[in-house]
Write a protein that holds these residues in place. Structure first.
Motif, mmCIF file in Angstrom:
data_model
loop_
_atom_site.group_PDB
_atom_site.id
_atom_site.type_symbol
_atom_site.label_atom_id
_atom_site.label_comp_id
_atom_site.label_asym_id
_atom_site.label_seq_id
_atom_site.Cartn_x
_atom_site.Cartn_y
_atom_site.Cartn_z
ATOM 1 N N THR A 23 0.830 -1.205 0.000
ATOM 2 C CA THR A 23 0.000 0.000 0.000
ATOM 3 C C THR A 23 0.862 1.253 0.000
ATOM 4 O O THR A 23 0.597 2.211 -0.746
ATOM 5 N N ILE A 24 1.898 1.252 0.842
ATOM 6 C CA ILE A 24 2.803 2.404 0.899
ATOM 7 C C ILE A 24 3.514 2.579 -0.438
ATOM 8 O O ILE A 24 3.679 3.705 -0.933
ATOM 9 N N ALA A 25 3.936 1.460 -1.051
ATOM 10 C CA ALA A 25 4.619 1.533 -2.350
ATOM 11 C C ALA A 25 3.708 2.138 -3.418
ATOM 12 O O ALA A 25 4.151 2.942 -4.250
ATOM 13 N N LYS A 26 2.417 1.776 -3.397
ATOM 14 C CA LYS A 26 1.477 2.327 -4.374
ATOM 15 C C LYS A 26 1.279 3.826 -4.160
ATOM 16 O O LYS A 26 1.202 4.601 -5.124
ATOM 17 N N LEU A 111 -5.797 10.311 -7.396
ATOM 18 C CA LEU A 111 -6.374 9.143 -6.728
ATOM 19 C C LEU A 111 -7.891 9.122 -6.907
ATOM 20 O O LEU A 111 -8.486 8.091 -7.224
ATOM 21 N N ARG A 112 -8.500 10.280 -6.677
ATOM 22 C CA ARG A 112 -9.963 10.376 -6.793
ATOM 23 C C ARG A 112 -10.412 10.080 -8.217
ATOM 24 O O ARG A 112 -11.411 9.393 -8.442
ATOM 25 N N GLN A 113 -9.655 10.602 -9.193
ATOM 26 C CA GLN A 113 -10.001 10.362 -10.599
ATOM 27 C C GLN A 113 -9.859 8.885 -10.949
ATOM 28 O O GLN A 113 -10.733 8.306 -11.603
ATOM 29 N N ASP A 114 -8.751 8.268 -10.515
ATOM 30 C CA ASP A 114 -8.540 6.845 -10.799
ATOM 31 C C ASP A 114 -9.603 5.989 -10.117
ATOM 32 O O ASP A 114 -10.057 4.983 -10.680
ATOM 33 N N LYS A 118 -12.241 3.769 -12.136
ATOM 34 C CA LYS A 118 -12.303 2.329 -11.903
ATOM 35 C C LYS A 118 -13.738 1.882 -11.632
ATOM 36 O O LYS A 118 -14.160 0.808 -12.089
ATOM 37 N N LEU A 119 -14.488 2.715 -10.909
ATOM 38 C CA LEU A 119 -15.880 2.361 -10.635
ATOM 39 C C LEU A 119 -16.669 2.168 -11.927
ATOM 40 O O LEU A 119 -17.568 1.336 -12.003
ATOM 41 N N ILE A 333 -9.429 0.219 -6.566
ATOM 42 C CA ILE A 333 -8.642 0.457 -7.784
ATOM 43 C C ILE A 333 -8.058 -0.852 -8.320
ATOM 44 O O ILE A 333 -7.957 -1.049 -9.541
ATOM 45 N N ASP A 334 -7.682 -1.765 -7.414
ATOM 46 C CA ASP A 334 -7.078 -3.033 -7.835
ATOM 47 C C ASP A 334 -8.099 -4.130 -8.097
ATOM 48 O O ASP A 334 -7.729 -5.255 -8.445
ATOM 49 N N ALA A 335 -9.403 -3.819 -7.891
ATOM 50 C CA ALA A 335 -10.436 -4.837 -8.114
ATOM 51 C C ALA A 335 -10.455 -5.240 -9.591
ATOM 52 O O ALA A 335 -10.102 -4.460 -10.477
ATOM 53 N N GLU A 336 -10.873 -6.474 -9.825
ATOM 54 C CA GLU A 336 -10.930 -6.980 -11.191
ATOM 55 C C GLU A 336 -11.973 -6.211 -11.993
ATOM 56 O O GLU A 336 -13.140 -6.155 -11.605
#
Length: 621
Positions: A23-26, A111-114, A118-119, A333-336
């Motif tokens: 999480t920190i790396a992301k 982050l908010r845009q991504d 993703k949604l 964001i990482d969900a399939e």
């Protein structure tokens, strides 16, 4: 279908984070996009931290070389030098704080845009199993905690770490014996941070999870206020909220309790360290091992060395909440994403007899273009061949469904709630993918059609109408963004919505808010029908499209609906059997199986389930 998909609506359990480093790396990858600004921040941090430590060392020559000898002129010069160094350090602190505000807002905006992007790519199944309020919490509470961390805590922790390292180096340089004593207390301080910080981290994760549940419940209760009041459910709602609120309170109390206990523990250890160092340092000075200036500077460092640790401990709760929030954000964001392996796309064509030719202009004709370049006319031929489907592997909803709808035919589905009627229509546009069998559209497996093209060719009028904030014209135009005002009005007339729209204060420019709460349910559904009409799709799906329209209104729109359905393949789901009498084929479903099929007259002659429903001998549950 509601029974199949409703299980995840209220369930939100706490899950222990699995990958803190990941999480920190992301997060660092997002922050690392601003390398130039970060380099400038790093320079300012070093100058600020080293400058503040260096000014403390000036106390040694000031005492030894100027105060004790009585050189007040030299003392004044040294004070000016110290003042200049302090100003430089303060200026750098201000600069990096301002830059970090910029980096913070840029990062959380990305982050908010991504997260929002993703949604849009997630399958409906994801929203069936996640509270909308909890998802909203990731846009608000979780994003805010990340913003606060980057804005203040991130640079503060780095500055404190640099100050700590610089201070320890100076302490070792001045006197290694006293530094060993300080190290013993520093070890105890780090132990406190590790133990209390670890428990605080777990508590903050539980707090964020509980907050998501509270937000989700509040959203449901606000949306369902009318139902709550109709069934006198106020007291039960209050009791359920009290339980969720107490769970959140307990988690927040635990989290902030651990975080709040860190500062007193650190402060007391720091004071004991200072007292012991004063005693030992005084003895060394009396023995001639230590000069007075060095002792003064060292004692100043002793007070300073605990400050970076205290500052870091102060930020621990922010850091932990931010990491927990970031993990929840990245979980989405990482969900399939929704899988789309389709390569066949929808294109505009010109038709000359049987010959099709792709064109950029809209001619009223569409065709499927295969990866090989073949053009297949879009006609609206939909077929199910032994389709088996379940929302989860444990419970099958449809059992070997086979049906066909030829171009221009009207197919009706009748059956009890949960029989699988809506599920069938959701499979046509691939909101869900089947486990067995095939679904073809104009002879093409729907899996081979790009979802965007597939859904563009379909029009749906859902039982639950949703209107967006904007004008009535904008809401109708949602079915076709480039529709002209004339096309919007024509669609409204087709759905018999034009009359009530023109009686509104601003007509088609009337603003709608709150999901069109100022309109009646029937008016809202008329707009949904107009929205489908303006899209002009070859295949139309009507899922209880007239369920909220009274009998008089339903009679008024029958002609418009007939015009809308003319020449199209239409799938109709209706509880009112009077609306499906003219269907080419009526399919009666029970428990995921087709038990009867035929037209209205044939099914009445069979005197089976449809006959019982139509004559009132049985009711749709």
């Amino acid at each position: 279908m509601a029974n199949q998909r409703g299980g995840g609506r209220h369930g939100h359990g706490y899950q222990r984070p699995q990958n803190l480093k990941g999480t920190i790396a992301k997060l660092l990858r997002y922050i690392g996009k601003y390398k130039g600004a970060l380099i400038l921040v790093a320079v300012c941090l070093v100058v600020s931290s080293v400058g503040s430590v260096a000014t403390s060392y000036f106390l040694k020559p000031i005492i030894n070389d100027y105060i004790i000898p009585g050189d007040f002129k030299g003392l004044l010069k040294m004070l000016f030098v110290m003042g200049g160094l302090f100003l430089l350090s303060a200026g750098c602190s201000f600069a990096y704080a301002r830059i970090m505000v910029h980096i913070s807002q840029q990062t959380v905006a990305a982050l908010r845009q991504d997260l929002f992007d993703k949604l849009q790519s997630l399958p409906l199944k994801y929203f069936d199993t996640h509270q909308s309020g909890d998802l909203m919490s990731r846009f608000t509470n979780d994003i805010d905690t990340v913003s606060e961390m980057i804005n203040s805590s991130f640079a503060s922790v780095i500055s404190s770490a640099l100050t700590f390292v610089s201070t320890v180096i100076m302490m070792l340089y001045l006197n290694w014996i006293l530094t060993l004593i300080s190290f013993a207390f520093l070890f105890l301080m780090f132990l406190v941070v590790k133990v209390i910080g670890g428990r605080s981290r777990t508590s903050f994760q539980k707090q964020q999870s509980a907050l998501g549940s509270v937000n989700g419940y509040i959203e449901e209760m606000i949306e369902g206020q009318k139902v709550i009041k109709v069934f006198n459910h106020e007291n039960k709602s209050i009791e359920q909220f009290r339980e969720l609120n107490e769970t959140y309170r307990d988690a927040a109390t635990m989290a902030h309790g651990y975080a709040g206990s860190m500062m007193p523990a650190m402060g007391n250890l720091s004071r004991i360290n200072y007292a012991v160092t004063c005693c030992v340092g005084g003895l060394l000075a009396i023995g001639g091992v230590f000069d007075i200036g060095s002792l003064g500077a060292y004692l100043l460092y002793v007070k300073q060395v605990s400050q970076p640790i205290a500052q870091i401990s102060q930020q621990v709760n922010v850091l932990l909440a931010a990491v927990a929030g970031a993990e929840r954000i990245f979980a989405v964001i990482d969900a399939e994403p929704e899988v789309d392996e389709g390569k066949t796309v929808l294109v505009r064509v010109e038709k000359n007899g049987e010959e099709l030719r792709e064109t950029a202009q809209y001619t009223g004709h569409w065709a499927w273009k295969t990866p090989e370049g073949q053009l297949i006319e879009l006609r609206g031929d939909v077929r199910f061949d032994h389709v088996v489907f379940g929302y989860n592997e444990d419970k099958v909803v449809l059992h070997g469904i086979s049906l066909f709808a030829k171009p221009g035919q009207k197919i009706a589905f009748v059956g009890s709630t949960g029989a699988g009627k809506t599920t069938i229509t959701n499979l046509i546009n691939r909101f869900y993918d089947i486990q067995e069998g095939t679904i073809t559209y104009d002879g093409i497996n729907v899996r081979d059609i790009a979802k965007e093209s597939l859904r563009r060719s379909l029009g749906m009028v859902l039982q639950d109408t949703h209107l967006f904030t904007g004008t009535i014209a904008d809401n109708i135009r949602y079915g076709k963004p480039d529709a002209t005002d004339e096309q919007v009005r024509a669609a409204a007339k087709l759905a018999n919505a034009d009359t009530f729209i023109r009686h509104l204060p601003q007509g088609y420019d009337t603003m709608l808010t709150g999901d069109g709460g100022s309109l009646s349910q029937g008016e809202r559904q008329l707009l949904a029908i107009a929205r489908a009409a303006v899209a002009n799709p070859p295949v139309l799906i009507l899922d209880e499209a007239t369920s909220s329209i009274d009998t008089r209104t339903e009679t008024l729109i029958e002609q418009g609906m007939d015009s809308l359905m003319e020449g199209r393949t239409v799938f109709v789901i209706a509880h009112r059997l009077s609306t499906v009498r003219n269907a080419k084929a009526i399919l009666v479903l029970e428990q995921g199986e087709i038990i009867e099929r035929g037209d209205h007259a044939q099914l009445l002659d069979e005197k089976g389930r449809y006959y019982q429903l139509y004559t009132g001998q049985a009711e749709l549950a």
